[in-house]
Design an enzyme around this catalytic site. Structure first.
Site, PDB file in Angstrom:
ATOM      1  N   ASN A 190       0.845  -1.191   0.026  1.00 17.73           N
ATOM      2  CA  ASN A 190       0.105   0.151  -0.036  1.00 17.73           C
ATOM      3  C   ASN A 190       0.831   1.386  -0.058  1.00 17.73           C
ATOM      4  OD1 ASN A 190       0.457   0.816   2.756  1.00 17.73           O
ATOM      5  ND2 ASN A 190      -0.418  -1.190   3.155  1.00 17.73           N
ATOM      6  N   ASP A 193      -4.859  -6.180   5.535  1.00 17.84           N
ATOM      7  CA  ASP A 193      -5.895  -7.027   6.078  1.00 17.84           C
ATOM      8  C   ASP A 193      -5.866  -8.285   5.520  1.00 17.84           C
ATOM      9  OD1 ASP A 193      -7.023  -5.140   7.766  1.00 17.84           O
ATOM     10  OD2 ASP A 193      -8.052  -4.108   6.330  1.00 17.84           O
ATOM     11  N   LYS A 243       8.570 -17.526  -9.547  1.00 19.07           N
ATOM     12  CA  LYS A 243       8.047 -16.390 -10.244  1.00 19.07           C
ATOM     13  C   LYS A 243       6.631 -16.714 -11.108  1.00 19.07           C
ATOM     14  CE  LYS A 243       8.932 -12.585 -13.274  1.00 19.07           C
ATOM     15  NZ  LYS A 243       9.623 -12.375 -14.637  1.00 19.07           N
ATOM     16  N   LYS A 255     -11.595  -2.575  18.783  1.00 15.87           N
ATOM     17  CA  LYS A 255     -10.072  -2.936  19.027  1.00 15.87           C
ATOM     18  C   LYS A 255      -9.694  -2.509  20.587  1.00 15.87           C
ATOM     19  CE  LYS A 255      -9.011  -1.905  14.230  1.00 15.87           C
ATOM     20  NZ  LYS A 255      -8.078  -2.135  13.251  1.00 15.87           N
TER      21      LYS A 255
HETATM   22  N1  CTP Z   1      -4.389  -2.542  12.354  1.00 19.65           N
HETATM   23  C1  CTP Z   1      -3.693  -3.515  12.883  1.00 19.65           C
HETATM   24  N2  CTP Z   1      -3.633  -4.714  12.250  1.00 19.65           N
HETATM   25  C2  CTP Z   1      -4.220  -4.834  11.197  1.00 19.65           C
HETATM   26  C3  CTP Z   1      -5.137  -3.742  10.627  1.00 19.65           C
HETATM   27  C4  CTP Z   1      -5.201  -2.604  11.256  1.00 19.65           C
HETATM   28  O1  CTP Z   1      -2.793  -3.490  13.705  1.00 19.65           O
HETATM   29  N3  CTP Z   1      -4.410  -6.232  10.589  1.00 19.65           N
HETATM   30  C5  CTP Z   1      -4.313  -1.259  13.007  1.00 19.65           C
HETATM   31  C6  CTP Z   1      -3.664   0.094  12.377  1.00 19.65           C
HETATM   32  O2  CTP Z   1      -2.482  -0.086  12.552  1.00 19.65           O
HETATM   33  C7  CTP Z   1      -4.580   1.427  12.658  1.00 19.65           C
HETATM   34  C8  CTP Z   1      -5.971   0.519  13.002  1.00 19.65           C
HETATM   35  O3  CTP Z   1      -5.940  -0.852  13.143  1.00 19.65           O
HETATM   36  O4  CTP Z   1      -4.156   1.698  13.921  1.00 19.65           O
HETATM   37  C9  CTP Z   1      -7.068   0.584  11.858  1.00 19.65           C
HETATM   38  O5  CTP Z   1      -6.621   0.339  10.628  1.00 19.65           O
HETATM   39  P1  CTP Z   1      -7.647   0.470   9.476  1.00 19.65           P
HETATM   40  O6  CTP Z   1      -7.007  -0.375   8.472  1.00 19.65           O
HETATM   41  O7  CTP Z   1      -8.273   1.695   9.276  1.00 19.65           O
HETATM   42  O8  CTP Z   1      -9.031  -0.246   9.979  1.00 19.65           O
HETATM   43  P2  CTP Z   1      -9.439  -1.857   9.746  1.00 19.65           P
HETATM   44  O9  CTP Z   1      -9.605  -2.308  11.086  1.00 19.65           O
HETATM   45  O10 CTP Z   1      -8.413  -2.556   8.876  1.00 19.65           O
HETATM   46  O11 CTP Z   1     -10.834  -1.712   9.044  1.00 19.65           O
HETATM   47  P3  CTP Z   1     -11.192  -1.338   7.417  1.00 19.65           P
HETATM   48  O12 CTP Z   1     -10.013  -1.916   6.658  1.00 19.65           O
HETATM   49  O13 CTP Z   1     -12.299  -2.156   7.197  1.00 19.65           O
HETATM   50  O14 CTP Z   1     -11.203   0.290   7.410  1.00 19.65           O
END
Ligand code: CTP
Length: 403
Positions: free
Chosen positions: A213, A281, A291, A344
């Site tokens: 990302n 995620d 590859k 969380k």
């Molecule tokens: N975070 C984490 N581990 C993950 C995903 C997120 O620790 N696998 C943490 C990020 O560092 C951030 C917070 O959770 O502090 C929110 O992350 P975000 O990506 O905005 O939210 P998600 O819970 O992944 O929800 P969505 O993708 O549905 O917006």
């Protein structure tokens, strides 16, 4: 890792022409030992007492002296020095430099630097008792104090001019301690461990490709640096970034979400954890050993869920621990942010609207709202990420103090 308390600090030491100039050598040596970058500026008179070479050797930097140097080390030297300094220490400070500074005179590099700087200025005066007690000197000191300068009071004792009385330069160790305590005061996170996650993760598809990302890691790095600056033991678990390690921070570099989770768990005894990483995620269900070769048809990737690192910590939150999350959203910010805060088990969440051009990924600024457990919401103006990091660490310190 040995943490030097003044590492990353830039101090300009101005040396003026008094017999105590030799003691300034020891002050510079001590500041260097504490980790500071020390830039010495000598007046012409000071060079009558101690050579420039001595200060160059001890500070490890060129000594600035002449306003009209042919090939100056700094561009527009007095301005560069004035800007670079976080603190300017004049040691020893003669009655003459105090008078010049009080009057706003700028006729050499040191007095010009003193006039130009916005940094905290310290004067360590040393002179004959009569000169010290003279109402002119005392009036100058009052003016300088009133403008925010600090005076390290001279000690009493035997003076070089065979007299005894007030006017002696305090011991170099005491001067260095005073400067150290200036930097350490307001360090609300001393004795605390702060863990920050930063950057994006890379989830491999095959030996040469990954899903990633656009996170640059800037916000997380600024947070780790701010934590260290506030006196914390700062640990940064970082995904791949192009950024240099912040000073006084222990950096653990990882690549994937699973690696980040392992590293975070190993450091989870932290008093505060700030999740600033953009963790993927999902990851590819299989990583091809070789590859992946193209063919004429479509390619379908199957992805599986990665663990939520912050939610994992939230589920096992230790007593007194503070957990902070970020939420990058493009719509319904308050609603999504509040939901994440609850889910969380965070103390607060920093939400930003990443659909704005000046906030979020890849830019040096952020405009955020902070949502707290008790329902409070704080809207912050557009800020540099460095400034925002300082503010977030203040809030972390508030939460720790409340627990
Ligand atoms: N975070 C984490 N581990 C993950 C995903 C997120 O620790 N696998 C943490 C990020 O560092 C951030 C917070 O959770 O502090 C929110 O992350 P975000 O990506 O905005 O939210 P998600 O819970 O992944 O929800 P969505 O993708 O549905 O917006």
């Amino acid at each position: 890792m040995e943490t030097l308390p003044l590492k990353g600090r830039e101090i300009v030491v101005g040396v003026t022409g008094g017999i105590a100039a030799y003691k300034a050598v020891e002050v510079v040596r001590r500041l260097k030992k504490l980790g500071a970058g020390v830039h010495v500026v000598m007046t012409r008179e000071a060079t009558e007492f101690v050579t420039e070479l001595t200060f160059r050797e001890i500070s490890g930097q060129q000594v600035a002296q002449d306003m009209w140097e042919k090939a100056p080390q700094y561009h527009v030297e007095h301005i560069a020095l004035a800007r670079l300094a976080e603190l300017v220490l004049v040691v020893p400070a003669t009655a003459n430099i105090l008078a010049k500074a009080a009057a706003g005179l700028a006729d050499d590099l040191l007095s010009t630097t003193l006039l130009a700087t916005k940094a905290q200025v310290y004067y360590a005066p040393a002179m004959n008792t009569g000169m010290w007690e003279n109402p002119a000197t005392q009036a100058n000191l009052a003016v300088l104090r009133q403008r925010g300068a600090r005076i390290i009071e001279p000690a009493s004792g035997a003076l070089a001019c065979d007299a005894t009385g007030k006017g002696r330069l305090p011991e170099p160790v005491a001067i260095a301690e005073e400067i150290l305590s200036y930097f350490q005061k307001g360090q609300r996170l001393r004795g605390r461990k702060v863990l920050v996650t930063a950057g994006g993760t890379e989830e491999p598809l095959d030996p040469v490709r990954f899903l990633g990302n656009r996170s640059t890691g800037r916000m997380g790095y600024a947070l780790a640096e701010a934590a260290a600056r506030a006196g914390a033991e700062a640990v940064l678990v970082s995904g791949p970034t192009a950024l240099a390690d912040p000073v006084n921070v222990r950096v653990i570099r990882v690549r994937t979400a699973l690696e980040m989770q392992r590293a975070v768990q190993a450091e989870a005894d932290a008093d505060a954890v700030i999740g600033a990483a953009a963790v993927a995620d999902y990851r590819p269900a299989e990583v091809a050993e070789q590859k992946i070769k193209k063919n004429d048809g479509e390619l379908t990737l199957r992805l599986v869920r990665n663990p939520d690192i912050l939610a994992g910590l939230g589920a096992e939150k230790r007593r007194g621990q503070v957990l902070v999350g970020f939420a990058a959203e493009t719509e319904s910010i308050a609603e999504y942010a509040r939901r994440k805060l609850e889910k969380k088990n965070l103390d607060f969440i920093v939400a930003n609207d990443v659909s704005q051009a000046d906030a979020g990924f890849g830019v040096p600024t952020n405009r955020v709202q902070i949502f707290y457990r008790d329902g409070r919401r704080e809207q912050q103006p557009l800020m540099e990420k460095q400034a925002l990091a300082g503010l977030i660490l203040e809030r972390v310190a508030d939460c720790l103090a409340d627990k």
